[in-house]
Design an enzyme around this catalytic site. Sequence first.
Site, PDB file in Angstrom:
ATOM      1  N   ASP A   1     127.562 -43.212  -3.882  1.00 55.09           N
ATOM      2  CA  ASP A   1     126.694 -42.068  -3.610  1.00 55.09           C
ATOM      3  C   ASP A   1     125.736 -41.767  -4.770  1.00 55.09           C
ATOM      4  O   ASP A   1     126.169 -41.310  -5.843  1.00 55.09           O
ATOM      5  CB  ASP A   1     127.569 -40.812  -3.309  1.00 55.09           C
ATOM      6  CG  ASP A   1     126.821 -39.804  -2.440  1.00 55.09           C
ATOM      7  OD1 ASP A   1     125.728 -40.126  -1.947  1.00 55.09           O
ATOM      8  OD2 ASP A   1     127.347 -38.682  -2.254  1.00 55.09           O
TER       9      ASP A   1
ATOM     10  N   LYS B   1     130.554 -36.468   2.195  1.00 57.43           N
ATOM     11  CA  LYS B   1     129.612 -35.947   1.181  1.00 57.43           C
ATOM     12  C   LYS B   1     130.250 -34.825   0.387  1.00 57.43           C
ATOM     13  O   LYS B   1     130.051 -34.707  -0.825  1.00 57.43           O
ATOM     14  CB  LYS B   1     128.351 -35.479   1.901  1.00 57.43           C
ATOM     15  CG  LYS B   1     127.180 -35.183   1.036  1.00 57.43           C
ATOM     16  CD  LYS B   1     126.649 -36.359   0.249  1.00 57.43           C
ATOM     17  CE  LYS B   1     125.499 -37.050   0.864  1.00 57.43           C
ATOM     18  NZ  LYS B   1     124.880 -38.093   0.051  1.00 57.43           N
TER      19      LYS B   1
ATOM     20  N   LYS C   1     114.435 -30.769   0.138  1.00 57.99           N
ATOM     21  CA  LYS C   1     115.787 -30.193   0.112  1.00 57.99           C
ATOM     22  C   LYS C   1     115.845 -28.971  -0.804  1.00 57.99           C
ATOM     23  O   LYS C   1     115.270 -28.986  -1.885  1.00 57.99           O
ATOM     24  CB  LYS C   1     116.781 -31.238  -0.395  1.00 57.99           C
ATOM     25  CG  LYS C   1     118.219 -30.773  -0.202  1.00 57.99           C
ATOM     26  CD  LYS C   1     119.211 -31.738  -0.774  1.00 57.99           C
ATOM     27  CE  LYS C   1     119.377 -31.545  -2.253  1.00 57.99           C
ATOM     28  NZ  LYS C   1     120.491 -32.305  -2.808  1.00 57.99           N
TER      29      LYS C   1
ATOM     30  N   LYS D   1     127.304 -40.259  -7.841  1.00 61.13           N
ATOM     31  CA  LYS D   1     128.001 -38.965  -7.758  1.00 61.13           C
ATOM     32  C   LYS D   1     129.515 -39.112  -7.913  1.00 61.13           C
ATOM     33  O   LYS D   1     130.176 -38.258  -8.465  1.00 61.13           O
ATOM     34  CB  LYS D   1     127.741 -38.335  -6.381  1.00 61.13           C
ATOM     35  CG  LYS D   1     126.511 -37.453  -6.341  1.00 61.13           C
ATOM     36  CD  LYS D   1     126.613 -36.431  -5.236  1.00 61.13           C
ATOM     37  CE  LYS D   1     125.918 -36.847  -3.978  1.00 61.13           C
ATOM     38  NZ  LYS D   1     124.492 -36.995  -4.103  1.00 61.13           N
TER      39      LYS D   1
HETATM   40  P1  NAI Z   1     117.941 -41.697   6.354  1.00 59.75           P
HETATM   41  O1  NAI Z   1     118.764 -41.140   7.446  1.00 59.75           O
HETATM   42  O2  NAI Z   1     116.503 -41.347   6.304  1.00 59.75           O
HETATM   43  O3  NAI Z   1     118.042 -43.269   6.339  1.00 59.75           O
HETATM   44  C1  NAI Z   1     119.169 -43.969   6.719  1.00 59.75           C
HETATM   45  C2  NAI Z   1     118.741 -45.132   7.569  1.00 59.75           C
HETATM   46  O4  NAI Z   1     119.888 -45.893   7.868  1.00 59.75           O
HETATM   47  C3  NAI Z   1     118.134 -44.737   8.899  1.00 59.75           C
HETATM   48  O5  NAI Z   1     116.867 -45.337   9.058  1.00 59.75           O
HETATM   49  C4  NAI Z   1     119.125 -45.264   9.934  1.00 59.75           C
HETATM   50  O6  NAI Z   1     118.491 -45.688  11.108  1.00 59.75           O
HETATM   51  C5  NAI Z   1     119.760 -46.394   9.171  1.00 59.75           C
HETATM   52  N1  NAI Z   1     121.098 -46.820   9.602  1.00 59.75           N
HETATM   53  C6  NAI Z   1     122.150 -46.095  10.018  1.00 59.75           C
HETATM   54  N2  NAI Z   1     123.210 -46.886  10.272  1.00 59.75           N
HETATM   55  C7  NAI Z   1     122.828 -48.143   9.987  1.00 59.75           C
HETATM   56  C8  NAI Z   1     123.461 -49.388  10.019  1.00 59.75           C
HETATM   57  N3  NAI Z   1     124.704 -49.530  10.424  1.00 59.75           N
HETATM   58  N4  NAI Z   1     122.757 -50.472   9.644  1.00 59.75           N
HETATM   59  C9  NAI Z   1     121.481 -50.364   9.225  1.00 59.75           C
HETATM   60  N5  NAI Z   1     120.810 -49.208   9.190  1.00 59.75           N
HETATM   61  C10 NAI Z   1     121.485 -48.111   9.555  1.00 59.75           C
HETATM   62  O7  NAI Z   1     118.678 -41.253   5.009  1.00 59.75           O
HETATM   63  P2  NAI Z   1     118.145 -41.298   3.501  1.00 59.75           P
HETATM   64  O8  NAI Z   1     117.614 -39.966   3.145  1.00 59.75           O
HETATM   65  O9  NAI Z   1     117.296 -42.477   3.331  1.00 59.75           O
HETATM   66  O10 NAI Z   1     119.521 -41.465   2.731  1.00 59.75           O
HETATM   67  C11 NAI Z   1     120.228 -42.663   2.893  1.00 59.75           C
HETATM   68  C12 NAI Z   1     121.655 -42.537   2.383  1.00 59.75           C
HETATM   69  O11 NAI Z   1     121.623 -42.243   0.998  1.00 59.75           O
HETATM   70  C13 NAI Z   1     122.450 -41.421   3.049  1.00 59.75           C
HETATM   71  O12 NAI Z   1     123.766 -41.829   3.214  1.00 59.75           O
HETATM   72  C14 NAI Z   1     122.411 -40.312   2.035  1.00 59.75           C
HETATM   73  O13 NAI Z   1     123.481 -39.431   2.134  1.00 59.75           O
HETATM   74  C15 NAI Z   1     122.453 -41.112   0.757  1.00 59.75           C
HETATM   75  N6  NAI Z   1     121.908 -40.371  -0.356  1.00 59.75           N
HETATM   76  C16 NAI Z   1     120.621 -39.936  -0.340  1.00 59.75           C
HETATM   77  C17 NAI Z   1     120.096 -39.252  -1.424  1.00 59.75           C
HETATM   78  C18 NAI Z   1     118.703 -38.765  -1.473  1.00 59.75           C
HETATM   79  O14 NAI Z   1     118.369 -38.070  -2.418  1.00 59.75           O
HETATM   80  N7  NAI Z   1     117.843 -39.096  -0.527  1.00 59.75           N
HETATM   81  C19 NAI Z   1     120.927 -39.002  -2.598  1.00 59.75           C
HETATM   82  C20 NAI Z   1     122.285 -39.444  -2.468  1.00 59.75           C
HETATM   83  C21 NAI Z   1     122.716 -40.151  -1.411  1.00 59.75           C
HETATM   84  C1  DG6 Z   2     122.757 -32.789   1.336  1.00 64.53           C
HETATM   85  O1  DG6 Z   2     122.952 -32.278   0.110  1.00 64.53           O
HETATM   86  C2  DG6 Z   2     122.164 -34.139   1.398  1.00 64.53           C
HETATM   87  C3  DG6 Z   2     122.710 -35.131   0.465  1.00 64.53           C
HETATM   88  O2  DG6 Z   2     122.503 -36.435   0.897  1.00 64.53           O
HETATM   89  C4  DG6 Z   2     122.145 -34.915  -0.907  1.00 64.53           C
HETATM   90  O3  DG6 Z   2     120.871 -34.398  -0.859  1.00 64.53           O
HETATM   91  C5  DG6 Z   2     122.112 -36.098  -1.733  1.00 64.53           C
HETATM   92  O4  DG6 Z   2     123.382 -36.657  -1.711  1.00 64.53           O
HETATM   93  C6  DG6 Z   2     121.681 -35.725  -3.124  1.00 64.53           C
HETATM   94  O5  DG6 Z   2     122.644 -34.940  -3.710  1.00 64.53           O
HETATM   95  P1  DG6 Z   2     122.583 -34.497  -5.200  1.00 64.53           P
HETATM   96  O6  DG6 Z   2     123.710 -33.533  -5.331  1.00 64.53           O
HETATM   97  O7  DG6 Z   2     122.760 -35.699  -6.047  1.00 64.53           O
HETATM   98  O8  DG6 Z   2     121.249 -33.849  -5.386  1.00 64.53           O
END
Ligand code: NAI
Ligand code: DG6
Length: 505
Positions: free
Chosen positions: A298, A347, A390, A461
Amino acid sequence: MKVQSTTTQQDDHFLISDYDYKSTNIEKNGDKYIAKPQITNFKFKTDTRIPKLGVMLVGWGGNNGTTLTGGILANKFNITWNSRRGTHQPNFYGSLTQSSVIKIGTCNTEEVFVPFKDVLPMVNPCDIVFGGWDISSLNLADAMSRAQVVDYDLQQKLRPYLEKLVPLPSIYYPDFIAANQGDRADNVIPGNNKLEHLNIIRKNIADFKQQNNLDKVILLWTANTERFCVEDPNVHGTAEKLMKSIESSHPEISASTIFACAACLEGCSFINGSPQNTIVPGVIELAEKAGVFVAGDDFKTGQTKFKTCLVEYLVGAGIKPKAIISYNHLGNNDGKNLSQESCFKSKERSKKTCVDDILESNKVLYPTEEELNIDHTIVIKYCPETGDSKKAMDEYIAEIFLGGRQTFAVYNVCEDSLLAAPLIMDLLLLCELFERIQFSKDSTEFQRFDTVLSWLSYLMKAPKSESGITTINALSRQRAMLENLVKVCAGLTVDDNLRLEVRYG
Ligand code: NAI
Ligand code: DG6
């Protein structure tokens, strides 16, 4: 930068540094500690040849995947764009390797700093070849529009580059992510046979490597947060059991674990950017056998980075945090997925465990288990109108002198993926660098670092550590660990901040 020292040797391929590591061995004698300083000799050997690196993102069409790919292309082609604030130049702000600096020493009494990326030879992010999978079929230009992260003008300028990039069909186990994701799953490898799925992903990796003439590939999960799989030693406990469970399409094998196994079996390191328990013991054994790394879990981007910084400061100042209440609301697809309880639970865990070791270290403030159990609450709400912007609100309540209270209320607003994308880049670049480093302790044979790459904990994380190694969450300790490692490998002196050379010449 060139290091001139009798403890450093360099030829065309390798940089070898010799380092006397000073540590202190503590013996307990009744209620007394006996401290015995000791010195252990380490040699670090860095292969200075920079490989052609390919990266395959799982979840390529998501907010992080599109922002990372587009952001790197903007830098590569120096694409400028306009917003209501004026004309923007691309940069790598938020990247530890590209935009932060390291103190390398002093010139007279002036401290000298150089970019992190210049201490050891590292891949240029603009040279990475990207590919990947998504359960959504949108090309990356349309996926970037859907994400609503990047300024409109930049989206338009990137469109010609991104519309040619289309994610490969992926494996989709609906039970592991939120049911509300079903409507975007139009790019799915058919069937329910998990072994066939594994083999298809393996072939995708091999083809990508060969078609792009790559020296190495790293896989990174930036797809939706999955629920935890119900871990069972008979299913996930060893490489053999895990492979058998995949052969029988066991229901508790997640899509992310299939990707992790495929990576290991193709000789690629694997990084888990989401909180779920993808890296089960069987995956670690597969990675060990293949000589590749796994890292997780994470991405630690905003709120948690701040938390592990503030709590470190409070506890380090002898102030006792008693409650941390963390609210988040967000309106992107990540938030939508986390609105399902099973995914939220994953999460919640990574956002909550991140201060445990900091509190545990201070037995003056927390003499009992009961006192360690502070009121730490995590709330995440999906509010579509906020999009990727966010909002994170935290209240920290601490006990100070003579029963007084100190409360911090913190409000943090930003596009989540604009923090995550540079951090993902750092994970990839550092993982690649660590694949080129070997060490030898007390003149034994050179060996690579442990399979579970806890050196990357600054970026995670819930940092996964090698068994028997305690996890460090405090942000400044995590950063110092990374900085000192690259300095030591380069033959530089580790900074203990005494600054005696400045004070006394
Ligand atoms: P998002 O939802 O925009 O992107 C995830 C993508 O994964 C989507 O396009 C979805 O269609 C695809 N997907 C789902 N299952 C799949 C599979 N089995 N195979 C291939 N593709 C698949 O989410 P985002 O914002 O890009 O975040 C991605 C991940 O990173 C999440 O798990 C989130 O919790 C984690 N994360 C994000 C952070 C951030 O600041 N954006 C920080 C910490 C973690
Ligand atoms: C809800 O908080 C969405 C999550 O995916 C977070 O935004 C993401 O994990 C980032 O979290 P943090 O605490 O590192 O800012």
